[in-house]
Design a protein around this motif. Structure first.
Motif, PDB file in Angstrom:
ATOM      1  N   LYS A  57       0.813  -1.223   0.000  1.00 41.57           N
ATOM      2  CA  LYS A  57       0.000   0.000   0.000  1.00 41.57           C
ATOM      3  C   LYS A  57       0.847   1.274   0.000  1.00 41.57           C
ATOM      4  CE  LYS A  57      -4.007  -2.191   0.548  1.00 41.57           C
ATOM      5  NZ  LYS A  57      -5.088  -2.158  -0.454  1.00 41.57           N
ATOM      6  N   GLU A  63       1.029   5.738   9.067  1.00 45.66           N
ATOM      7  CA  GLU A  63      -0.175   5.289   8.367  1.00 45.66           C
ATOM      8  C   GLU A  63      -0.435   3.807   8.609  1.00 45.66           C
ATOM      9  OE1 GLU A  63      -0.006   8.382   4.548  1.00 45.66           O
ATOM     10  OE2 GLU A  63       1.074   6.472   4.492  1.00 45.66           O
ATOM     11  N   ALA A  67      -3.682   2.268  10.433  1.00 49.04           N
ATOM     12  CA  ALA A  67      -4.481   1.257   9.751  1.00 49.04           C
ATOM     13  C   ALA A  67      -4.629   0.009  10.619  1.00 49.04           C
ATOM     14  CB  ALA A  67      -3.849   0.904   8.407  1.00 49.04           C
ATOM     15  N   ASN A  71      -8.381   0.120  10.745  1.00 47.27           N
ATOM     16  CA  ASN A  71      -8.821  -0.421   9.456  1.00 47.27           C
ATOM     17  C   ASN A  71      -9.143  -1.906   9.629  1.00 47.27           C
ATOM     18  OD1 ASN A  71      -8.906  -1.580   6.825  1.00 47.27           O
ATOM     19  ND2 ASN A  71      -7.732   0.153   6.017  1.00 47.27           N
ATOM     20  N   TYR A  72     -10.424  -2.251   9.503  1.00 46.26           N
ATOM     21  CA  TYR A  72     -10.819  -3.636   9.763  1.00 46.26           C
ATOM     22  C   TYR A  72     -10.271  -4.604   8.711  1.00 46.26           C
ATOM     23  CZ  TYR A  72     -13.529  -7.605  11.386  1.00 46.26           C
ATOM     24  OH  TYR A  72     -13.882  -8.827  11.887  1.00 46.26           O
ATOM     25  N   VAL A  74      -7.325  -4.473   7.298  1.00 51.92           N
ATOM     26  CA  VAL A  74      -5.952  -4.786   7.717  1.00 51.92           C
ATOM     27  C   VAL A  74      -5.970  -5.773   8.883  1.00 51.92           C
ATOM     28  CG1 VAL A  74      -3.849  -3.839   8.746  1.00 51.92           C
ATOM     29  CG2 VAL A  74      -4.962  -2.631   6.863  1.00 51.92           C
TER      30      VAL A  74
END
Length: 307
Positions: A57, A63, A67, A71-72, A74
């Motif tokens: 990514k 970041e 994440a 971030n689900y 990830v």
């Protein structure tokens, strides 16, 4: 989850990554990074998966950690089903990279730990896709170089910071003054994306070179530890490009196996004991020590030394 959202999740990249990458990572080869009495304080399969995701990514460490927390997709990809269930510190990422980097430098003739995982995963991908290596050309990735550079980046910053602190404030250049400013380290290390590793490493190396030249011109600093360490670091890690006159990073294979491991102690070197490799200090206790004193000493050393 709402059935519709669940269906979207199942069609995303996360389940594929979880099943085909995360679940197929072999953690055993990484045991060489830790001593017989020590073990990683964070799962290697999660750390390695996050490095893959960071590269995939093109994320900075800031970041990536954000994440990881929020971030689900990830989280799902690395086997976590509840957001916020696992804590991850920036230092954990850098310790993992440093261990891998040191091992690669100390064992240039052994199989690269990261490349070994790539080979294993690629074989599984090929089998599932019905691809023959004898018929299809396979492109490689620069992921291995990125993790090596991340380790070198952290060491370069430590060397630079120590050298700059030894220079009197009135001799600081505008560029070197930034090194001691709050946020410089975070900007250089934690906000660096894989695509920026080369340029940032070169920036730090050239700043080290500038600091070295200033230290050499200060009376009384000729034999200082700070000057000696930055000189050693540059001789091991870099060379002067005759065309540009700038400092360039050496290829990892050209770095000596006994290279500097710490900006704060040149005696923290690499050695082998039995079949295990360890970075740290060698300690011998005389047989005449009484048991109580020996136990106390070992406890102090155990707290001080990091394998």
């Amino acid at each position: 989850m709402n059935p519709g959202i669940r269906q979207k999740l199942e069609k995303s990249w996360a389940p594929i990554f979880y099943e085909e990458v995360f679940c197929n990572i072999d953690e055993k080869p990484f045991s060489v990074l830790y001593s017989d009495v020590g073990c990683p304080n964070f799962p290697v399969n999660i750390l390695l998966s996050l490095e893959f995701i960071k590269h995939m990514k093109n994320l900075s460490d800031d970041e990536l950690i954000e994440a990881f927390y929020f971030n689900y997709l990830v989280n799902y990809a690395v086997g976590i089903r509840v957001l916020g269930e696992v804590n991850l510190a920036e230092k954990t990422l850098y310790n993992f990279r440093s261990r891998i980097y040191r091992y690669l430098v100390e064992h240039p003739d052994e199989e690269d730990l990261i490349f070994g995982q790539f080979l294993n995963l690629t074989k599984k991908f090929a089998e599932k896709a019905g691809i023959s290596f004898s018929e299809q050309r396979m492109d490689t990735t620069m992921f291995m170089s990125n993790i090596k550079k991340a380790g070198r980046l952290a060491l370069a910053f430590d060397v630079l910071q120590r050298a700059v602190k030894a220079i009197p404030e009135d001799k600081h250049t505008d560029e070197l003054s930034k090194v001691l400013e709050e946020g410089f380290k975070k900007e250089m290390l934690y906000k660096s994306k894989p695509s920026e590793s080369d340029s940032r490493l070169e920036t730090l190396l050239n700043m080290c070179y500038e600091a070295m030249n200033i230290l050499e011109g200060i009376p009384g600093m000729e034999s200082s530890e700070e000057l000696r360490i930055v000189k050693r670091f540059l001789s091991e890690q870099a060379y002067i490009d005759n065309k540009s006159g700038r400092v360039k990073a050496k290829d990892s294979k050209d770095i000596p196996t006994d290279s500097l491991q710490s900006a704060y102690d040149e005696d923290a070197t690499y050695r082998k004991k039995g079949t295990k490799g360890q970075s740290g200090y060698v300690l011998e206790i005389a047989e005449t020590c009484c048991e109580d004193n020996a136990f106390q000493l070992m406890r102090v050393v155990k707290n001080f030394v990091s394998d």
